[in-house]
Write a protein that holds these residues in place. Structure first.
Motif, PDB file in Angstrom:
ATOM      1  N   GLU A 151       0.840  -1.205   0.000  1.00 19.89           N
ATOM      2  CA  GLU A 151       0.000   0.000   0.000  1.00 19.89           C
ATOM      3  C   GLU A 151       0.870   1.248   0.000  1.00 19.89           C
ATOM      4  O   GLU A 151       1.996   1.227   0.512  1.00 19.89           O
ATOM      5  CB  GLU A 151      -0.904   0.025   1.238  1.00 19.89           C
ATOM      6  CG  GLU A 151      -1.900  -1.109   1.323  1.00 19.89           C
ATOM      7  CD  GLU A 151      -2.730  -1.022   2.598  1.00 19.89           C
ATOM      8  OE1 GLU A 151      -2.370  -0.209   3.497  1.00 19.89           O
ATOM      9  OE2 GLU A 151      -3.737  -1.755   2.701  1.00 19.89           O
ATOM     10  N   ALA A 152       0.308   2.322  -0.557  1.00 21.80           N
ATOM     11  CA  ALA A 152       0.951   3.638  -0.511  1.00 21.80           C
ATOM     12  C   ALA A 152      -0.123   4.675  -0.169  1.00 21.80           C
ATOM     13  O   ALA A 152      -1.169   4.726  -0.826  1.00 21.80           O
ATOM     14  CB  ALA A 152       1.621   3.964  -1.844  1.00 21.80           C
ATOM     15  N   GLU A 153       0.114   5.469   0.869  1.00 27.56           N
ATOM     16  CA  GLU A 153      -0.866   6.453   1.320  1.00 27.56           C
ATOM     17  C   GLU A 153      -0.523   7.833   0.735  1.00 27.56           C
ATOM     18  O   GLU A 153       0.649   8.161   0.538  1.00 27.56           O
ATOM     19  CB  GLU A 153      -0.882   6.538   2.857  1.00 27.56           C
ATOM     20  CG  GLU A 153      -1.198   5.227   3.555  1.00 27.56           C
ATOM     21  CD  GLU A 153       0.038   4.358   3.743  1.00 27.56           C
ATOM     22  OE1 GLU A 153       1.158   4.853   3.447  1.00 27.56           O
ATOM     23  OE2 GLU A 153      -0.100   3.191   4.143  1.00 27.56           O
TER      24      GLU A 153
ATOM     25  N   LEU B  63       3.523   1.588 -14.177  1.00 24.71           N
ATOM     26  CA  LEU B  63       4.851   1.178 -13.702  1.00 24.71           C
ATOM     27  C   LEU B  63       5.122  -0.254 -14.136  1.00 24.71           C
ATOM     28  O   LEU B  63       4.246  -1.129 -14.022  1.00 24.71           O
ATOM     29  CB  LEU B  63       4.931   1.301 -12.179  1.00 24.71           C
ATOM     30  CG  LEU B  63       4.789   2.730 -11.624  1.00 24.71           C
ATOM     31  CD1 LEU B  63       4.720   2.714 -10.108  1.00 24.71           C
ATOM     32  CD2 LEU B  63       5.948   3.605 -12.095  1.00 24.71           C
ATOM     33  N   PRO B  64       6.334  -0.552 -14.610  1.00 23.33           N
ATOM     34  CA  PRO B  64       6.601  -1.882 -15.191  1.00 23.33           C
ATOM     35  C   PRO B  64       6.547  -3.023 -14.189  1.00 23.33           C
ATOM     36  O   PRO B  64       6.299  -4.167 -14.577  1.00 23.33           O
ATOM     37  CB  PRO B  64       8.006  -1.733 -15.791  1.00 23.33           C
ATOM     38  CG  PRO B  64       8.622  -0.602 -15.035  1.00 23.33           C
ATOM     39  CD  PRO B  64       7.509   0.338 -14.710  1.00 23.33           C
TER      40      PRO B  64
ATOM     41  N   TRP C  20       0.039  -4.864  -6.503  1.00 24.53           N
ATOM     42  CA  TRP C  20       0.711  -6.160  -6.396  1.00 24.53           C
ATOM     43  C   TRP C  20       2.016  -6.132  -7.195  1.00 24.53           C
ATOM     44  O   TRP C  20       2.069  -5.576  -8.282  1.00 24.53           O
ATOM     45  CB  TRP C  20      -0.175  -7.278  -6.951  1.00 24.53           C
ATOM     46  CG  TRP C  20      -1.350  -7.609  -6.078  1.00 24.53           C
ATOM     47  CD1 TRP C  20      -2.536  -6.945  -6.010  1.00 24.53           C
ATOM     48  CD2 TRP C  20      -1.446  -8.687  -5.153  1.00 24.53           C
ATOM     49  NE1 TRP C  20      -3.371  -7.522  -5.101  1.00 24.53           N
ATOM     50  CE2 TRP C  20      -2.729  -8.617  -4.553  1.00 24.53           C
ATOM     51  CE3 TRP C  20      -0.586  -9.714  -4.758  1.00 24.53           C
ATOM     52  CZ2 TRP C  20      -3.169  -9.516  -3.600  1.00 24.53           C
ATOM     53  CZ3 TRP C  20      -1.024 -10.621  -3.805  1.00 24.53           C
ATOM     54  CH2 TRP C  20      -2.292 -10.528  -3.237  1.00 24.53           C
ATOM     55  N   VAL C  21       3.065  -6.762  -6.593  1.00 29.71           N
ATOM     56  CA  VAL C  21       4.369  -6.857  -7.255  1.00 29.71           C
ATOM     57  C   VAL C  21       4.936  -8.255  -7.034  1.00 29.71           C
ATOM     58  O   VAL C  21       4.509  -8.982  -6.132  1.00 29.71           O
ATOM     59  CB  VAL C  21       5.368  -5.796  -6.725  1.00 29.71           C
ATOM     60  CG1 VAL C  21       4.915  -4.395  -7.039  1.00 29.71           C
ATOM     61  CG2 VAL C  21       5.588  -5.978  -5.230  1.00 29.71           C
TER      62      VAL C  21
ATOM     63  N   TYR D 198       9.964  -0.812  -4.228  1.00 28.00           N
ATOM     64  CA  TYR D 198       8.759  -0.543  -5.009  1.00 28.00           C
ATOM     65  C   TYR D 198       8.006   0.705  -4.520  1.00 28.00           C
ATOM     66  O   TYR D 198       7.415   1.425  -5.316  1.00 28.00           O
ATOM     67  CB  TYR D 198       7.818  -1.749  -4.947  1.00 28.00           C
ATOM     68  CG  TYR D 198       8.437  -3.021  -5.484  1.00 28.00           C
ATOM     69  CD1 TYR D 198       8.925  -3.077  -6.788  1.00 28.00           C
ATOM     70  CD2 TYR D 198       8.529  -4.170  -4.702  1.00 28.00           C
ATOM     71  CE1 TYR D 198       9.485  -4.229  -7.296  1.00 28.00           C
ATOM     72  CE2 TYR D 198       9.080  -5.334  -5.204  1.00 28.00           C
ATOM     73  CZ  TYR D 198       9.566  -5.358  -6.488  1.00 28.00           C
ATOM     74  OH  TYR D 198      10.128  -6.501  -6.988  1.00 28.00           O
ATOM     75  N   ARG D 199       7.999   0.941  -3.240  1.00 27.16           N
ATOM     76  CA  ARG D 199       7.174   2.015  -2.686  1.00 27.16           C
ATOM     77  C   ARG D 199       7.595   3.389  -3.200  1.00 27.16           C
ATOM     78  O   ARG D 199       6.752   4.227  -3.530  1.00 27.16           O
ATOM     79  CB  ARG D 199       7.239   1.974  -1.160  1.00 27.16           C
ATOM     80  CG  ARG D 199       6.366   3.023  -0.473  1.00 27.16           C
ATOM     81  CD  ARG D 199       6.479   2.876   1.040  1.00 27.16           C
ATOM     82  NE  ARG D 199       5.804   3.966   1.721  1.00 27.16           N
ATOM     83  CZ  ARG D 199       4.509   4.000   1.977  1.00 27.16           C
ATOM     84  NH1 ARG D 199       3.733   2.997   1.591  1.00 27.16           N
ATOM     85  NH2 ARG D 199       3.976   5.024   2.621  1.00 27.16           N
TER      86      ARG D 199
END
Length: 436
Positions: A338-340, A363-364, A392-393, A403-404
């Motif tokens: 998650e990213a807020e 994003l790839p 999801w990654v 990733y974040r």
């Protein structure tokens, strides 16, 4: 001093006996005939070995492009060709000794020559055949001296003396010869066990159809079997009664029950982990105590975790059984993060999900399965409207996989491109005067 004098006297007696024997050989016609037989045997062995060696080399040598176990064994067998000459000479002199003893009742000279060929074979084995450093060391300081004593005909006498010298340790009794034999056999068995364990471990680990946990369990079981068999064989070679080992095993069991409970618990836990396979080498795990990292090694006592900053954490196996463990699986599995972020109250918040989901999906490294990016309204704050985007990654969001940070950059750029403000905390202050 008495022992040294006795040893010096015995050595001088052997030297005197050897001198008398050599003098007798030089003056005996029968001895000269045996010398002649030795020369004939050597020349015949040289002729036979030369022809046989060329034939075997042509037959056994594999093609240069051949590889595999069979080709390797064929190339390895060629290294023993230098032993052919002394061994053939030994066989021919053995036949000559039997002939001379049956015809003349004497064969000491040809018997000495036969033993001398064994000594030559031992030297060639160490110098030209053996390539392993440990085996060459063992051959240089054990095999060659023993072959030399055998060639001189004093080996049996020395062995008898060493067998008569006894060592007593409580209920265990063994001879000095048994001790020497045990040291030599123990060193050789340890080398053979280490080599066999390494070969079997490489073979088991190459079986990709087996689960990693199954491979590790098979490697450990094979290691225990190999060194257990080597230990029992060594005890038998030294002549130690195995009932004494049974008593020692009982005492060890009591020790485990009283003082080694944690070690035993970790050992059993390690077997359970390997059998169940719920955690294995390559998994990224997080323990209840806060330790987290990738499992790089599983031993009988503990698991070794490698953190993303290069540190190794040794975690007892019992912790994986008795506490809560979060297993993120290996680096190739899908995980959700998650990213807020927040926007101002002046924003048309109905536009936000479409804008952010499209930016993050571009994003790839972001996956569309099992689910694409999902932007949700999280709440209404004091100074902003709060959102969270789920994505999801493949892998773990740590270490080399950050990733974040790219996701937050994408959110920032997308909001800026749409002219949407990301607010900061604000306060409205009203001042009242006495005239108010």
């Amino acid at each position: 001093m008495d022992m040294q004098s006795e040893l010096v006297g015995r050595v001088m007696g052997w030297l005197d006996q050897a001198a008398q024997m050599a003098l007798g050989w030089l003056t005996s016609p029968a001895a000269w005939s045996q010398f002649a037989l030795l020369v004939v045997a050597y020349l015949a062995a040289r002729l036979i070995a030369g022809r046989l060696s060329r034939t075997l080399t042509r037959i056994v040598t594999p093609a240069a492009e051949k590889a595999g176990m069979i080709a390797g064994l064929r190339r390895f067998s060629l290294r023993f060709l230098p032993l052919m000459l002394p061994l053939i000479a030994y066989g021919l002199t053995a036949l000559g000794e039997a002939f001379t003893r049956s015809m003349f009742g004497s064969g000491d000279v040809i018997a000495f020559g036969k033993r001398l060929f064994i000594f030559i074979a031992a030297r060639l084995l160490v110098q030209e055949v053996l390539t392993d450093g440990f085996l060459r060391l063992l051959g240089k300081y054990v095999l060659i001296p023993v072959a030399g004593l055998y060639a001189l005909g004093v080996l049996d006498d020395i062995v008898l003396r060493l067998e008569e010298a006894q060592i007593v340790l409580g209920n265990i009794q063994f001879s000095v010869m048994a001790l020497i034999r045990g040291v030599i056999a123990g060193a050789l068995l340890f080398w053979m066990g280490t080599w066999s364990n390494r070969q079997s471990a490489d073979y088991i680990k190459s079986q990709k159809e087996l689960r990693p946990a199954t491979r590790e369990l098979a490697v450990k079981a094979t290691e225990i079997l190999i060194f257990g068999a080597a230990f029992l064989l060594l005890m038998s070679i030294m002549g130690i009664d195995l009932t004494a080992i049974a008593v020692l095993g009982g005492a060890l069991g009591v020790g485990i029950g009283l003082g080694l409970q944690q070690i035993a618990a970790n050992f059993i836990s390690g077997i359970i982990l390997l059998v169940e396979g719920q955690t294995t080498v390559g998994d990224y795990v997080e323990l209840d105590g806060g330790e987290k990292g990738t499992i790089v090694k599983m031993t009988a006592r503990a698991c070794v975790l490698e953190t993303f900053d290069g540190k190794w954490i040794v975690v007892p196996n019992e912790h994986f059984i008795t506490t809560r463990v979060i297993n993120y699986s290996d680096a190739g599995s899908a995980n959700r993060y998650e990213a807020e972020f927040s926007v101002s109250y002046d924003t048309d918040i109905n536009r936000i999900p479409d804008i952010i989901e499209a930016a993050v999906a571009a994003l790839p490294f972001v996956l569309q399965k099992p689910d694409g990016p999902d932007c949700e309204l999280a709440g209404f704050g004091e100074s902003s409207v709060d959102f969270v985007v789920e994505y999801w990654v493949n892998g773990i969001d740590d270490g080399k996989n950050k990733y974040r940070s790219p996701v937050l950059f994408a959110i920032w750029n997308a909001l800026k491109a749409e002219g949407i403000e990301m607010p900061f905390p604000q306060r409205v202050v009203h001042l009242k005067t006495q005239n108010d």
